[in-house]
Design a protein around this motif. Structure first.
Motif, PDB file in Angstrom:
ATOM      1  N   ASN A 152      34.462  46.661  27.746  1.00 60.79           N
ATOM      2  CA  ASN A 152      33.658  47.815  27.367  1.00 60.79           C
ATOM      3  C   ASN A 152      33.122  48.590  28.555  1.00 60.79           C
ATOM      4  O   ASN A 152      32.661  49.716  28.400  1.00 60.79           O
ATOM      5  N   PHE A 153      33.127  47.961  29.742  1.00 58.04           N
ATOM      6  CA  PHE A 153      32.707  48.688  30.946  1.00 58.04           C
ATOM      7  C   PHE A 153      33.685  49.802  31.244  1.00 58.04           C
ATOM      8  O   PHE A 153      34.884  49.652  31.075  1.00 58.04           O
ATOM      9  N   ILE A 208      36.056  44.771  35.287  1.00 55.82           N
ATOM     10  CA  ILE A 208      36.102  44.496  33.848  1.00 55.82           C
ATOM     11  C   ILE A 208      36.616  43.092  33.530  1.00 55.82           C
ATOM     12  O   ILE A 208      36.405  42.609  32.429  1.00 55.82           O
ATOM     13  N   PHE A 209      37.303  42.446  34.475  1.00 54.17           N
ATOM     14  CA  PHE A 209      37.653  41.039  34.259  1.00 54.17           C
ATOM     15  C   PHE A 209      37.788  40.309  35.578  1.00 54.17           C
ATOM     16  O   PHE A 209      38.071  40.896  36.617  1.00 54.17           O
ATOM     17  N   ILE A 210      37.526  39.003  35.492  1.00 55.73           N
ATOM     18  CA  ILE A 210      37.664  38.089  36.626  1.00 55.73           C
ATOM     19  C   ILE A 210      38.485  36.920  36.115  1.00 55.73           C
ATOM     20  O   ILE A 210      38.137  36.303  35.111  1.00 55.73           O
ATOM     21  N   GLU A 211      39.594  36.636  36.783  1.00 54.29           N
ATOM     22  CA  GLU A 211      40.482  35.561  36.361  1.00 54.29           C
ATOM     23  C   GLU A 211      40.655  34.588  37.515  1.00 54.29           C
ATOM     24  O   GLU A 211      40.981  35.003  38.623  1.00 54.29           O
ATOM     25  N   ALA A 212      40.412  33.315  37.262  1.00 54.13           N
ATOM     26  CA  ALA A 212      40.491  32.299  38.313  1.00 54.13           C
ATOM     27  C   ALA A 212      41.423  31.173  37.897  1.00 54.13           C
ATOM     28  O   ALA A 212      41.490  30.795  36.731  1.00 54.13           O
ATOM     29  N   GLY A 213      42.120  30.643  38.892  1.00 60.47           N
ATOM     30  CA  GLY A 213      43.021  29.524  38.675  1.00 60.47           C
ATOM     31  C   GLY A 213      42.809  28.469  39.741  1.00 60.47           C
ATOM     32  O   GLY A 213      41.672  28.141  40.099  1.00 60.47           O
ATOM     33  N   GLU A 214      43.909  27.974  40.266  1.00 65.20           N
ATOM     34  CA  GLU A 214      43.873  26.898  41.255  1.00 65.20           C
ATOM     35  C   GLU A 214      42.940  27.245  42.416  1.00 65.20           C
ATOM     36  O   GLU A 214      42.983  28.336  42.959  1.00 65.20           O
ATOM     37  N   GLY A 215      42.104  26.295  42.757  1.00 67.16           N
ATOM     38  CA  GLY A 215      41.174  26.473  43.871  1.00 67.16           C
ATOM     39  C   GLY A 215      39.764  26.828  43.434  1.00 67.16           C
ATOM     40  O   GLY A 215      38.809  26.625  44.185  1.00 67.16           O
ATOM     41  N   TYR A 216      39.608  27.347  42.205  1.00 66.47           N
ATOM     42  CA  TYR A 216      38.266  27.621  41.676  1.00 66.47           C
ATOM     43  C   TYR A 216      37.693  26.298  41.168  1.00 66.47           C
ATOM     44  O   TYR A 216      38.335  25.594  40.385  1.00 66.47           O
ATOM     45  N   GLN A 217      36.505  25.933  41.626  1.00 66.14           N
ATOM     46  CA  GLN A 217      35.944  24.618  41.331  1.00 66.14           C
ATOM     47  C   GLN A 217      34.689  24.657  40.472  1.00 66.14           C
ATOM     48  O   GLN A 217      34.089  23.618  40.188  1.00 66.14           O
ATOM     49  N   GLY A 218      34.293  25.842  40.040  1.00 68.10           N
ATOM     50  CA  GLY A 218      33.083  25.959  39.232  1.00 68.10           C
ATOM     51  C   GLY A 218      33.288  25.479  37.803  1.00 68.10           C
ATOM     52  O   GLY A 218      34.407  25.412  37.304  1.00 68.10           O
TER      53      GLY A 218
END
Length: 167
Positions: free
Chosen positions: A165-166, A87-97
């Motif tokens: 909502n999933f 239901i969620f994806i959270e990215a921080g340091e190291g994600y380059q997209g």
């Protein structure tokens, strides 16, 4: 099995870091290094800070039940419903997209987002806003918790793509 892609572009309300909302927990289990049951080990931030691989944490609370998966490199948190749906994806340091058009990425200035933003000061999160100033569901950014006008140089530290909502 789902595959991490630190260069994959974010899609509002759909995907981030190569993962797609709605995917099932079972497809992620082969990459889990450690599983912790919240009934046996109470939640604390050191569980994530000391994590060296991929940690799966199962929780039961008065707010609901579910699963959280933490990657330590890149800094990534996946949230699953009680039924095991992403239901969620959270990215921080190291994600380059790219997280928003115009080359906006983790570390970019919040003021460089070429879209109206609304600060939810209860969560210190910036949401995209529609032409009436209402939140646009599906994505938010963490960048210090100040209004853009007060601190335009604040940098984006975390992005979350979600669809609650999933089931």
């Amino acid at each position: 099995m789902a595959h991490l892609d630190i260069h994959a572009k974010a899609e509002i309300g759909k995907s981030l870091a190569g993962f797609t909302l709605g995917e099932k927990l079972e497809s992620f289990l082969p990459c889990v290094d450690q599983t912790i049951d919240g009934n046996d080990v109470p939640w604390n931030v050191d569980l994530v800070n000391n994590n060296e691989g991929v940690l799966l944490y199962k929780w039961d609370s008065s707010y609901g039940n579910g699963y959280a998966m933490f990657f330590n490199s890149p800094d990534l948190n996946l949230g699953f419903s009680e039924q095991g749906t992403l239901i969620f994806i959270e990215a921080g340091e190291g994600y380059q997209g790219e997280i928003f058009d115009g080359g906006i990425k983790i570390g970019s200035r919040i003021a460089d987002i070429n879209h109206e933003l609304v600060l939810d000061d209860t969560e210190d999160a910036h949401y995209l806003a529609d032409d009436k100033g209402q939140f646009i569901d599906g994505i938010f950014f963490l960048a210090g918790g100040e209004e853009v006008i007060d601190n335009p140089d604040a940098t984006i530290g975390v992005v979350r793509v979600y669809n609650y909502n999933f089931k």
